[in-house]
Write a protein that holds these residues in place. Structure first.
Motif, mmCIF file in Angstrom:
data_model
loop_
_atom_site.group_PDB
_atom_site.id
_atom_site.type_symbol
_atom_site.label_atom_id
_atom_site.label_comp_id
_atom_site.label_asym_id
_atom_site.label_seq_id
_atom_site.Cartn_x
_atom_site.Cartn_y
_atom_site.Cartn_z
ATOM 1 N N GLU A 41 3.888 -100.020 -1.629
ATOM 2 C CA GLU A 41 5.172 -99.547 -1.100
ATOM 3 C C GLU A 41 6.205 -99.315 -2.204
ATOM 4 N N ARG A 42 5.722 -98.955 -3.390
ATOM 5 C CA ARG A 42 6.623 -98.680 -4.512
ATOM 6 C C ARG A 42 6.467 -97.249 -5.015
ATOM 7 N N SER A 43 5.247 -96.771 -5.008
ATOM 8 C CA SER A 43 4.973 -95.426 -5.510
ATOM 9 C C SER A 43 3.799 -94.863 -4.720
ATOM 10 N N SER A 44 3.222 -93.771 -5.190
ATOM 11 C CA SER A 44 2.097 -93.161 -4.492
ATOM 12 C C SER A 44 0.923 -92.953 -5.434
ATOM 13 N N VAL A 45 -0.266 -93.164 -4.912
ATOM 14 C CA VAL A 45 -1.498 -92.800 -5.600
ATOM 15 C C VAL A 45 -1.781 -91.358 -5.192
ATOM 16 N N ARG A 46 -2.006 -90.485 -6.183
ATOM 17 C CA ARG A 46 -2.216 -89.069 -5.888
ATOM 18 C C ARG A 46 -3.487 -88.567 -6.550
ATOM 19 N N GLY A 47 -4.071 -87.538 -5.947
ATOM 20 C CA GLY A 47 -5.260 -86.946 -6.522
ATOM 21 C C GLY A 47 -5.599 -85.634 -5.851
ATOM 22 N N ARG A 48 -6.745 -85.073 -6.246
ATOM 23 C CA ARG A 48 -7.162 -83.786 -5.720
ATOM 24 C C ARG A 48 -8.678 -83.715 -5.683
ATOM 25 N N PHE A 49 -9.175 -82.763 -4.919
ATOM 26 C CA PHE A 49 -10.599 -82.440 -4.924
ATOM 27 C C PHE A 49 -10.731 -81.013 -5.434
ATOM 28 N N GLY A 50 -11.607 -80.821 -6.400
ATOM 29 C CA GLY A 50 -11.698 -79.517 -7.038
ATOM 30 C C GLY A 50 -12.815 -78.623 -6.539
ATOM 31 N N LYS A 51 -13.792 -79.177 -5.798
ATOM 32 C CA LYS A 51 -14.928 -78.375 -5.346
ATOM 33 C C LYS A 51 -14.918 -78.266 -3.824
ATOM 34 N N ILE A 52 -14.622 -77.064 -3.350
ATOM 35 C CA ILE A 52 -14.500 -76.818 -1.921
ATOM 36 C C ILE A 52 -15.260 -75.546 -1.582
ATOM 37 N N ASP A 53 -15.972 -75.575 -0.473
ATOM 38 C CA ASP A 53 -16.733 -74.411 -0.027
ATOM 39 C C ASP A 53 -16.484 -74.230 1.459
ATOM 40 N N GLY A 54 -16.432 -72.992 1.906
ATOM 41 C CA GLY A 54 -16.212 -72.809 3.337
ATOM 42 C C GLY A 54 -16.341 -71.389 3.809
ATOM 43 N N ARG A 55 -16.541 -71.263 5.095
ATOM 44 C CA ARG A 55 -16.703 -69.971 5.747
ATOM 45 C C ARG A 55 -15.958 -69.979 7.077
ATOM 46 N N LEU A 56 -15.489 -68.822 7.447
ATOM 47 C CA LEU A 56 -14.829 -68.629 8.737
ATOM 48 C C LEU A 56 -15.353 -67.351 9.361
ATOM 49 N N ILE A 57 -15.675 -67.403 10.643
ATOM 50 C CA ILE A 57 -15.957 -66.187 11.402
ATOM 51 C C ILE A 57 -14.789 -66.014 12.355
ATOM 52 N N TYR A 58 -14.126 -64.850 12.278
ATOM 53 C CA TYR A 58 -12.876 -64.674 13.032
ATOM 54 C C TYR A 58 -12.796 -63.294 13.647
ATOM 55 N N ASP A 59 -12.357 -63.271 14.890
ATOM 56 C CA ASP A 59 -12.120 -62.015 15.608
ATOM 57 C C ASP A 59 -10.612 -61.847 15.755
#
Length: 195
Positions: A41-59
Motif C-alpha cells: 500500500e505504498r507503491s505499485s509493482v508494474r510490468g508487461r507481457f511482450g508476446k501476444i498472439d490473436g485473431r478476430l473474426i468480425y462481421d
C-alpha cells in the motif's frame, strides 16, 4: 493478464463496408499488455507481457464476431529479473504448467455509437473467469506508412482482475489482490504486415 488482450475486440468499430465476416490479426509490434498491483500500500509493482498472439473474426454489418487471444506468460517483464522469475514460478503464473493466458470473447458493447466494452472469459493459471474490458479509446480506419495503406483498428482497454480468483494468493495482502490490466492494441486484416 492478458489480457489480451485484446483489442482484436477493437475491430468492432469498422465501418459497415464488409458483407461477410473478416478475419483480423493482432499486430505483435504494437500490441502489449501492461499490469500493476499495489505493493504494501505504498507503491505499485508494474510490468508487461511482450508476446501476444490473436485473431478476430468480425462481421461489421451485424456487429457480431469471435475473439481468441493468447499471452505468453514467460514474456513477463518487470525490469527486475528476480521478480520476473518469481512471477513465472509456481508461486504465481506457473508458466511451466500454464504457459499462456487466453481470452475468448463474443460480446461487444457500444454506447452512443462507440465501442464501450468487450466481454468474455479469461483463462489464467488453469482457471477461467469472466472478464470485461472497458474501452478507453478506440479508432478504426485506413492508415498509410511509408507509402503503404492498410486498414488498422486500435485502442486502449482497461480491466481490474482479482488474482486470488485465479488461485494466485502468494504474498497477499502485502502485494494487492486487485491487478489492473492496461491493453494497448492494433489489429489489421489477416495477411497484413506490421510497420
Amino acid at each position: 493478464m492478458v489480457l489480451r488482450t485484446l483489442a482484436l475486440l477493437t475491430v468492432s468499430g469498422i465501418a459497415g463496408a464488409h458483407a461477410a465476416p473478416v478475419e483480423y490479426t493482432l499486430d505483435p509490434v504494437h500490441t502489449t499488455v501492461y499490469f500493476s498491483a499495489s505493493h504494501v500500500e505504498r507503491s505499485s509493482v508494474r510490468g508487461r507481457f511482450g508476446k501476444i498472439d490473436g485473431r478476430l473474426i468480425y462481421d461489421a454489418d451485424s456487429g457480431t464476431g469471435a475473439l481468441d487471444v493468447t499471452v505468453d506468460l514467460a514474456s513477463v517483464d518487470t525490469g527486475n529479473r528476480t521478480l520476473d522469475g518469481v512471477l513465472r514460478s509456481a508461486q504465481f503464473f506457473d508458466a511451466a504448467q500454464h504457459p499462456v493466458a487466453r481470452l475468448r470473447a463474443n460480446r461487444f458493447l457500444t454506447e452512443g455509437g462507440r465501442l464501450a466494452a468487450v466481454e468474455g472469459e479469461l483463462t489464467l493459471h488453469g482457471v477461467t473467469q469472466p472478464l470485461r474490458l472497458l474501452a478507453e479509446r478506440f479508432r478504426c480506419g485506413e492508415v498509410t506508412f511509408f507509402g503503404v495503406s492498410r486498414q488498422v483498428c486500435g485502442g486502449d482497454f482497461r480491466a481490474e482482475v482479482p488474482r486470488s480468483a485465479f488461485g494466485m494468493t502468494r504474498f497477499l495482502p502485502e502485494v494487492g489482490d486487485t491487478v489492473t490490466l492496461q491493453v494497448a492494441v492494433e489489429a489489421s486484416p489477416a495477411g497484413g504486415t506490421a510497420r
